[in-house]
Design a protein around this motif. Structure first.
Motif, PDB file in Angstrom:
ATOM      1  N   HIS A 108     -49.899  -5.231  -3.376  1.00 26.87           N
ATOM      2  CA  HIS A 108     -51.412  -5.382  -2.993  1.00 26.87           C
ATOM      3  C   HIS A 108     -52.074  -5.290  -1.673  1.00 26.87           C
ATOM      4  O   HIS A 108     -52.192  -4.605  -1.497  1.00 26.87           O
ATOM      5  CB  HIS A 108     -52.498  -5.497  -4.637  1.00 26.87           C
ATOM      6  N   HIS A 112     -52.947  -3.069   0.763  1.00 33.88           N
ATOM      7  CA  HIS A 112     -53.989  -2.955   1.904  1.00 33.88           C
ATOM      8  C   HIS A 112     -53.916  -2.921   3.069  1.00 33.88           C
ATOM      9  O   HIS A 112     -54.138  -2.015   4.222  1.00 33.88           O
ATOM     10  CB  HIS A 112     -54.727  -4.122   1.940  1.00 33.88           C
ATOM     11  N   CYS A 208     -62.422  -3.757  -3.501  1.00 37.06           N
ATOM     12  CA  CYS A 208     -61.219  -3.748  -4.866  1.00 37.06           C
ATOM     13  C   CYS A 208     -62.039  -5.884  -5.340  1.00 37.06           C
ATOM     14  O   CYS A 208     -62.181  -6.136  -4.707  1.00 37.06           O
ATOM     15  CB  CYS A 208     -60.158  -4.514  -3.865  1.00 37.06           C
ATOM     16  N   GLY A 210     -58.897  -6.901  -7.201  1.00 37.57           N
ATOM     17  CA  GLY A 210     -58.259  -7.331  -7.590  1.00 37.57           C
ATOM     18  C   GLY A 210     -57.359  -8.908  -6.806  1.00 37.57           C
ATOM     19  O   GLY A 210     -58.342  -9.095  -6.423  1.00 37.57           O
ATOM     20  N   HIS A 212     -54.845 -11.089  -4.159  1.00 38.83           N
ATOM     21  CA  HIS A 212     -54.696 -11.075  -2.651  1.00 38.83           C
ATOM     22  C   HIS A 212     -54.824 -12.094  -2.123  1.00 38.83           C
ATOM     23  O   HIS A 212     -54.946 -13.470  -2.871  1.00 38.83           O
ATOM     24  CB  HIS A 212     -56.151 -10.615  -1.965  1.00 38.83           C
TER      25      HIS A 212
END
Ligand SMILES: [Zn+2]
Length: 249
Positions: A108, A112, A208, A210, A212
């Motif tokens: 992920h 990016h 985002c 999410g 990281h």
């Protein structure tokens, strides 16, 4: 998934992974339970969202293991689906299946960075992305762009640049020339004023929710980067990272 990981923090559960995506274990209390599910006062389990699958793992209580099969956000609650029941008020110790989570964090975060680097090359609007591909349309990406992005990407991995997380007021965000981001922004309720921003070195900035990696070294270098041309100037860029076989789609 950038920035379609819209798991908005509107839950009653404290989302520990937002502050520390490297947290592998945590203690929590069961605040609600039902047939084969619990809701906790806090959790480090990432719920399914925006293409990223949910974490799995276990909840421990008095030497007993309860399997966490799936975690999902429903309304303002985070449901942990289990193989057995756990009563309300129980204090549990959660453990995330880390290998799986870390693989997704790498892919992920790599997504990016690739998005940012292709933007810098003027690749055209991104219309889709996943853990293994980015689609641009209309786009003129060719072999020279691929070579340039691959070289920059691997250099940034070597430099081990920080991946920064910070919050910014949504009105200060400039998304005028990015229709996809505009659409995502519209889906976020007006009550959410501060957006969680993610910046990879100085190369990719987006909102985002999410998980990281903390710095680019953890992403790892590219094993493969290639482009395919589809109809109507759609270009599909496929990527694989070193050490990750069979990238999940
Ligand atoms: Zn992200």
């Amino acid at each position: 998934m950038i920035p379609n990981t819209i798991v908005i923090d509107m839950t009653n559960t404290e989302l520990l992974y937002l502050k520390d995506s490297y947290m592998k274990e945590f203690d929590a209390e069961v605040v609600r339970s039902g047939p084969r599910y619990v809701i906790l006062d806090k959790t480090a389990f990432y719920p399914e969202g925006g293409g990223q699958p949910s974490d799995t793992g276990i909840l421990l209580h008095k030497d007993e293991d309860y399997k966490v099969i799936k975690v999902m956000q429903r309304g303002d609650q985070i449901f942990h689906y289990l193989n057995e029941d756990i009563p309300e008020g129980t204090i549990v110790h959660g453990k995330i299946k880390w290998d799986k989570r870390f693989t997704y964090m790498r892919l992920h975060s790599g997504e990016h960075l690739l998005t940012g680097l292709f933007e810098e090359e003027g690749a055209g609007p991104k219309v889709f992305s996943s853990f293994s591909q980015l689609d641009f349309k209309p786009s003129n990406i060719g072999d020279s762009t691929i070579k340039s992005v691959e070289k920059k990407f691997n250099k940034i991995i070597d430099e081990n640049l920080p991946v920064e997380i910070f919050y910014q007021n949504r009105n200060a965000l400039d998304v005028e020339d990015d229709e996809r981001k505009q659409e995502f922004l519209e889906k976020i309720p007006e009550s959410v004023k501060e957006l969680r921003m993610v910046k990879v070195g100085s190369h990719a900035l987006t909102f985002c929710m999410g998980t990281h990696v903390k710095s680019t070294g953890d992403i790892g270098k590219l094993e493969e980067l290639r482009v395919e041309t589809k109809k109507k100037k759609r270009k599909i860029v496929y990527f694989r990272l070193q050490g990750i076989k069979d990238s999940p789609a």
